[in-house]
Design a protein around this motif. Structure first.
Motif, short mmCIF file in Angstrom:
data_model
loop_
_atom_site.label_atom_id
_atom_site.label_comp_id
_atom_site.label_asym_id
_atom_site.label_seq_id
_atom_site.Cartn_x
_atom_site.Cartn_y
_atom_site.Cartn_z
N SER A 75 21.47 -3.66 -20.37
CA SER A 75 22.17 -4.43 -21.40
C SER A 75 22.26 -3.63 -22.70
CB SER A 75 21.47 -5.76 -21.65
OG SER A 75 20.21 -5.54 -22.25
N GLU A 142 24.18 -8.49 -25.29
CA GLU A 142 23.41 -9.54 -25.94
C GLU A 142 23.68 -9.47 -27.43
OE1 GLU A 142 19.17 -9.70 -24.84
OE2 GLU A 142 19.63 -7.98 -23.57
N ARG A 167 14.64 -12.68 -25.13
CA ARG A 167 14.78 -12.70 -23.69
C ARG A 167 13.51 -13.23 -23.02
NH1 ARG A 167 15.39 -7.27 -22.25
NH2 ARG A 167 16.98 -7.10 -23.84
#
Length: 170
Positions: A75, A142, A167
């Protein structure tokens, strides 16, 4: 799970294409001046901008995705620029005072020119380009809250830590 933090400046990301950024800024400034002159004369103000900004955003997004792929990242954390105007205003004022100590008019002129260059950047368009390119190669994105203080490297590090903690909490 391992976290990788890689910092690159815009100049490093664009490499040999960095001159395009200066060309785009000059183009924006020229068009802004022409719009201002037309408005003073009550003339139509339909000065369109080229697609140079979109091209630069795609180049930046491609470079960011290439770095993520190099490190096999799952990510990319993108900063949410909350209260950015207030942050930039205080930073600009500080820079102006350092650059022109004791000379208020020069500080105001410096601050105005800096604000103009900062607010012409389409952050949203860049983020959409990064998200789109990341999705094509299977990298998630994100959004994290960027800290107010610190060097760009410190801000990036804190942003990554914040995203990791979010997270874990989820």
């Amino acid at each position: 799970m391992c976290s990788i933090l890689a910092y690159r400046s815009v100049k490093q990301l664009l490499g040999e294409n960095y001159n395009l950024l200066n060309r785009q800024r000059q183009q924006q400034q020229r068009l802004s001046h022409e719009r201002h002159k037309a408005q003073k004369q009550n003339a139509p103000t339909s000065f369109g901008e080229s697609e140079l900004g979109q091209y630069i955003d795609r180049l930046l997004a491609d470079a960011i995705i290439a770095i993520a792929k190099t490190y096999q990242a799952d990510s990319i954390v993108i900063p949410k620029l909350r209260d950015i105007r207030e942050q930039i205003s205080s930073e600009i004022q500080s820079r102006a005072e350092k650059k022109c100590p004791g000379y208020k008019e020069a500080q105001q002129k410096y601050a105005k020119e800096y604000r103009i260059s900062i607010h012409r950047w389409s952050y949203g368009r860049l983020i959409e380009s990064i998200k789109s390119q990341a999705a094509k190669v299977g990298i998630s994105t994100e959004i994290g809250t960027q800290p107010i203080k610190g060097s760009p490297q410190e801000k990036a590090g804190n942003l990554a830590v914040f995203a990791y903690q979010e997270r874990q909490a989820a």
